[in-house]
Design a protein around this motif. Structure first.
Motif, PDB file in Angstrom:
ATOM      1  N   LEU A  14      31.230  41.246   4.725  1.00  0.00           N
ATOM      2  CA  LEU A  14      32.014  40.251   3.979  1.00  0.00           C
ATOM      3  C   LEU A  14      31.100  39.470   3.049  1.00  0.00           C
ATOM      4  CD1 LEU A  14      34.355  38.866   6.794  1.00  0.00           C
ATOM      5  CD2 LEU A  14      35.024  40.290   4.872  1.00  0.00           C
ATOM      6  N   ASP A  15      29.939  39.145   3.574  1.00  0.00           N
ATOM      7  CA  ASP A  15      28.940  38.429   2.788  1.00  0.00           C
ATOM      8  C   ASP A  15      28.553  39.251   1.561  1.00  0.00           C
ATOM      9  OD1 ASP A  15      25.783  36.826   3.712  1.00  0.00           O
ATOM     10  OD2 ASP A  15      27.348  36.299   2.270  1.00  0.00           O
ATOM     11  N   LYS A  93      42.297  37.607   1.839  1.00  0.00           N
ATOM     12  CA  LYS A  93      42.481  36.514   2.797  1.00  0.00           C
ATOM     13  C   LYS A  93      41.232  36.364   3.665  1.00  0.00           C
ATOM     14  CE  LYS A  93      46.289  35.256   5.630  1.00  0.00           C
ATOM     15  NZ  LYS A  93      47.320  35.710   6.540  1.00  0.00           N
ATOM     16  N   ARG A  94      40.758  37.499   4.129  1.00  0.00           N
ATOM     17  CA  ARG A  94      39.575  37.494   4.992  1.00  0.00           C
ATOM     18  C   ARG A  94      38.357  36.951   4.265  1.00  0.00           C
ATOM     19  NH1 ARG A  94      37.872  42.920   8.018  1.00  0.00           N
ATOM     20  NH2 ARG A  94      36.651  41.730   9.499  1.00  0.00           N
ATOM     21  N   LEU A  96      38.260  34.903   1.663  1.00  0.00           N
ATOM     22  CA  LEU A  96      38.381  33.463   1.408  1.00  0.00           C
ATOM     23  C   LEU A  96      38.087  32.662   2.663  1.00  0.00           C
ATOM     24  CD1 LEU A  96      41.517  33.427  -0.869  1.00  0.00           C
ATOM     25  CD2 LEU A  96      39.213  32.744  -1.506  1.00  0.00           C
ATOM     26  N   GLU A  97      38.635  33.155   3.767  1.00  0.00           N
ATOM     27  CA  GLU A  97      38.405  32.467   5.041  1.00  0.00           C
ATOM     28  C   GLU A  97      36.921  32.455   5.379  1.00  0.00           C
ATOM     29  OE1 GLU A  97      40.794  31.002   6.656  1.00  0.00           O
ATOM     30  OE2 GLU A  97      39.836  30.511   8.553  1.00  0.00           O
ATOM     31  N   TYR A  98      36.300  33.609   5.197  1.00  0.00           N
ATOM     32  CA  TYR A  98      34.879  33.726   5.495  1.00  0.00           C
ATOM     33  C   TYR A  98      34.053  32.803   4.593  1.00  0.00           C
ATOM     34  CZ  TYR A  98      30.211  35.646   5.825  1.00  0.00           C
ATOM     35  OH  TYR A  98      28.861  35.776   5.968  1.00  0.00           O
ATOM     36  N   ARG A 100      34.838  29.998   3.492  1.00  0.00           N
ATOM     37  CA  ARG A 100      34.902  28.630   4.002  1.00  0.00           C
ATOM     38  C   ARG A 100      33.871  28.401   5.093  1.00  0.00           C
ATOM     39  NH1 ARG A 100      41.224  26.876   4.227  1.00  0.00           N
ATOM     40  NH2 ARG A 100      41.411  28.517   5.763  1.00  0.00           N
ATOM     41  N   TYR A 101      33.717  29.399   5.964  1.00  0.00           N
ATOM     42  CA  TYR A 101      32.749  29.238   7.046  1.00  0.00           C
ATOM     43  C   TYR A 101      31.327  29.278   6.516  1.00  0.00           C
ATOM     44  CZ  TYR A 101      36.844  29.823   9.880  1.00  0.00           C
ATOM     45  OH  TYR A 101      38.089  29.667  10.410  1.00  0.00           O
ATOM     46  N   LYS A 102      31.132  30.033   5.479  1.00  0.00           N
ATOM     47  CA  LYS A 102      29.805  30.051   4.852  1.00  0.00           C
ATOM     48  C   LYS A 102      29.473  28.655   4.330  1.00  0.00           C
ATOM     49  CE  LYS A 102      27.961  32.816   1.934  1.00  0.00           C
ATOM     50  NZ  LYS A 102      27.491  33.882   1.042  1.00  0.00           N
ATOM     51  N   ASP A 103      30.455  28.031   3.716  1.00  0.00           N
ATOM     52  CA  ASP A 103      30.243  26.679   3.191  1.00  0.00           C
ATOM     53  C   ASP A 103      29.945  25.695   4.308  1.00  0.00           C
ATOM     54  OD1 ASP A 103      32.804  26.996   0.615  1.00  0.00           O
ATOM     55  OD2 ASP A 103      30.705  27.606   0.670  1.00  0.00           O
TER      56      ASP A 103
END
Lengths: 254, 188
Positions: A14-15, A93-94, A96-98, A100-103
Motif C-alpha cells: 500500500l505504501d 478506499k484502502r 485512503l485509509e492507510y 491516514r494511518y501513515k499520517d
C-alpha cells in the motif's frame, strides 16, 4: 522516471502504491490502472532479477492490480439499469485509509517521547553504563555464547549410569544461584558458573538461567578478544537484586 | 495550606508513574476539590520558576517531566533505552490506537502486510495490551493500547488524539463515509 526504488523503503504494498500514485501525479480517485500496474510490475520484476526475496504481500498486490486492470478493460455491460461498481473502489478506499494511518504515524513520531524528549526519572541503573567499562570489552553475540557453551558440553564426560528418577530442575532456582554467586564476586567467568560436577541437565538449566539473567538486564556478558574468556558482570546493585522478586511463573518455563 | 501543597508535590515525585487526581485524593484523604487548585498552583509555579522539569498532566495523572529543551543533554543518560520506532511500528500503533479493540487480522488488512513481529515488539515494550478474545471462530486476540502508551507519548487520554478527520482527507466526503471494515468486503 528512473526506477531505483527499493522495496525495503516501503512498509508494504500500500505504501509503495501511494508512492507511485503521488510520483506520477495521479488523481487517487481516478487512478490510471494500466499505468500503475505496469510500473508496479516492473519494480517487482527488477527485484526478482536481482534475486531478492519479495514478501508475499507485494506479490498479492500485483495480482490484485492485474485483476482490477482486467475488469476495467472489459466492455461495460449494456443492460439497462445495471450499474457497474468501479473495480478500483475497494483499493482506493484502502489506500485512503492507510494514508491516514501513515499520517498518524508521523504525528506519533513528533510527539514528546519518554526517554527521548522528556525524562521522568525512572531509568534503570543498567542504562547508565560506567564509562570505564565500555571501552575495552566487546559485547558478544549469541553465536559466541552458544559456542562457548557447546565447548563446555563437549568437555563434560558422558554419563556412565542411567538415572531413572526425573529431577525437576527449576530455571528460577538456578537464576537465584547464579545471582548469588555474582553478588559475592560481581564479575565471574562463564566457566565458573558451570562447574564440572554439574550433570548434563544441570548444565542446560544453568545456561538457560544465564540467558534469562541477560535478558532481564541483570547481567551483561562480554569478551576481550575473539575466543577468549567470557565474563558475566552484575549490572544491578545488591539492594536491587534482593528486592527483585523473580516471579517463577512469569519466566514461562512451567 | 502549605502542608497540602507539600504532600501533593511529594506524592507526585515519589510515584513511579503518573498519579491521578483520584489517587491523590484518596491517599491524602482530602476531597478532589481541595487538591485540584493545588495542582494548578504547582503547575504554574514550576512554569514561572523555569526549572529543569515541570509538572505534566499525562496518562490521566500527574508526573514531573524534564523540560524538552534539555533533551539533547539528558539523552546521555539513556544510551539505548529510548526505543526508536520503525515506520512499521508507528503505523501499527496508529491503527491500534484508533481502531481498538482490534484483532491482528484486521491490523494486517489495514496495513497490507504481516504484522506479527512488530506487534510482539510493541507488546514487549508494554505499549500494547491484550484486551481479550473476539467471539468469532478461532477466537483471535483483541488488542488495544496500554496505559504506558499514553505515558510514553505524553498524551492525557486517548481522546487527546486528533480525530482522523483532521488528517489529509483528500476528499472530506470520504472521511464521513463508513469506516473500513476488514473482512466485510470481497477478499482482495
Amino acid at each position: 522516471m528512473a526506477i531505483q526504488i527499493r522495496l525495503e523503503n516501503f512498509s508494504g504494498p500500500l505504501d509503495l502504491l501511494l508512492h507511485l500514485i503521488k510520483s506520477h501525479e495521479m488523481d487517487i480517485y481516478d487512478i490510471r490502472i494500466v499505468e500503475i500496474t505496469e510500473q508496479y510490475l516492473t519494480i517487482i520484476e527488477q527485484m526478482q532479477q536481482l534475486d531478492l526475496d519479495i514478501a508475499g504481500e507485494f506479490l498479492l498486490m500485483a495480482a490484485t492490480l492485474v485483476h482490477i486492470k482486467s475488469k476495467m478493460l472489459l466492455p461495460v455491460s449494456e443492460e439497462i439499469g445495471e450499474e457497474e461498481d468501479d473495480p478500483r473502489a475497494e483499493l482506493v478506499k484502502r489506500l485512503l485509509e492507510y494514508q491516514r494511518y501513515k499520517d498518524v504515524a508521523e504525528l506519533f513520531q513528533q510527539l514528546p517521547q519518554l526517554n527521548r524528549d522528556v525524562f521522568s526519572g525512572k531509568l534503570l541503573l543498567s542504562d547508565c553504563l560506567d564509562d570505564d567499562h565500555d571501552e575495552d570489552e566487546v559485547v558478544i553475540g549469541i553465536y559466541q555464547l552458544a559456542d562457548a557453551f557447546h565447548r563446555l558440553l563437549k568437555d563434560k564426560p558422558a554419563e556412565t549410569f542411567h538415572e531413572v528418577i526425573r529431577e525437576s530442575l527449576s530455571v528460577a532456582d538456578y537464576i537465584d544461584q547464579i545471582a548469588d554467586k555474582l553478588l559475592q564476586k560481581k564479575r565471574l567467568l562463564f566457566r565458573e558458573i558451570f562447574s564440572v560436577e554439574l550433570s548434563f541437565d544441570e548444565l542446560i538449566v544453568s545456561f538457560l538461567a544465564t540467558l534469562e539473567l541477560v535478558k532481564m538486564h541483570i547481567v551483561s556478558i562480554d569478551q576481550m578478544d575473539d575466543f577468549s574468556e567470557i565474563w558475566l558482570t552484575l549490572l544491578i546493585s545488591h539492594k536491587q537484586l534482593s528486592s527483585l522478586s523473580l516471579e517463577k511463573g512469569l519466566l514461562g518455563y512451567e | 495550606m502549605n502542608n497540602l501543597l507539600q504532600l501533593v508535590e511529594a506524592f507526585i515525585f515519589a510515584s513511579d508513574s503518573p498519579i491521578s487526581l483520584d489517587r491523590l485524593s484518596s491517599l491524602i484523604e482530602q476531597p478532589k476539590s481541595q487538591i485540584r487548585p493545588i495542582l494548578k498552583q504547582l503547575q504554574q509555579q514550576y512554569e514561572t520558576m523555569e526549572r529543569g522539569f515541570y509538572l505534566a498532566e499525562v496518562a490521566g495523572g500527574y508526573q514531573f517531566r524534564t523540560v524538552v529543551e534539555l533533551a539533547p543533554w539528558l539523552r546521555k543518560l539513556s544510551k539505548d533505552r529510548s526505543p526508536r520506532f520503525s515506520r512499521a511500528a508507528l503505523e501499527t500503533l496508529a491503527i491500534i490506537a484508533y481502531r481498538q479493540p482490534v484483532t491482528r487480522a484486521e491490523i494486517e488488512y489495514l496495513r497490507g502486510v504481516d504484522s506479527g513481529g512488530v506487534m510482539k515488539t510493541l507488546l514487549d515494550k508494554n505499549l500494547l495490551r491484550i484486551l481479550g478474545k473476539k467471539e468469532i471462530p478461532g477466537r483471535p486476540l483483541i488488542y488495544g493500547t496500554s496505559h504506558h502508551f499514553l505515558e510514553h507519548f505524553g498524551l492525557i487520554a486517548l481522546a487527546d488524539l486528533p480525530t482522523l478527520k483532521e488528517f489529509t482527507a483528500l476528499d472530506p466526503q470520504l472521511v464521513t463515509a463508513d469506516p473500513l471494515t476488514p473482512g466485510s468486503g470481497e477478499a482482495l
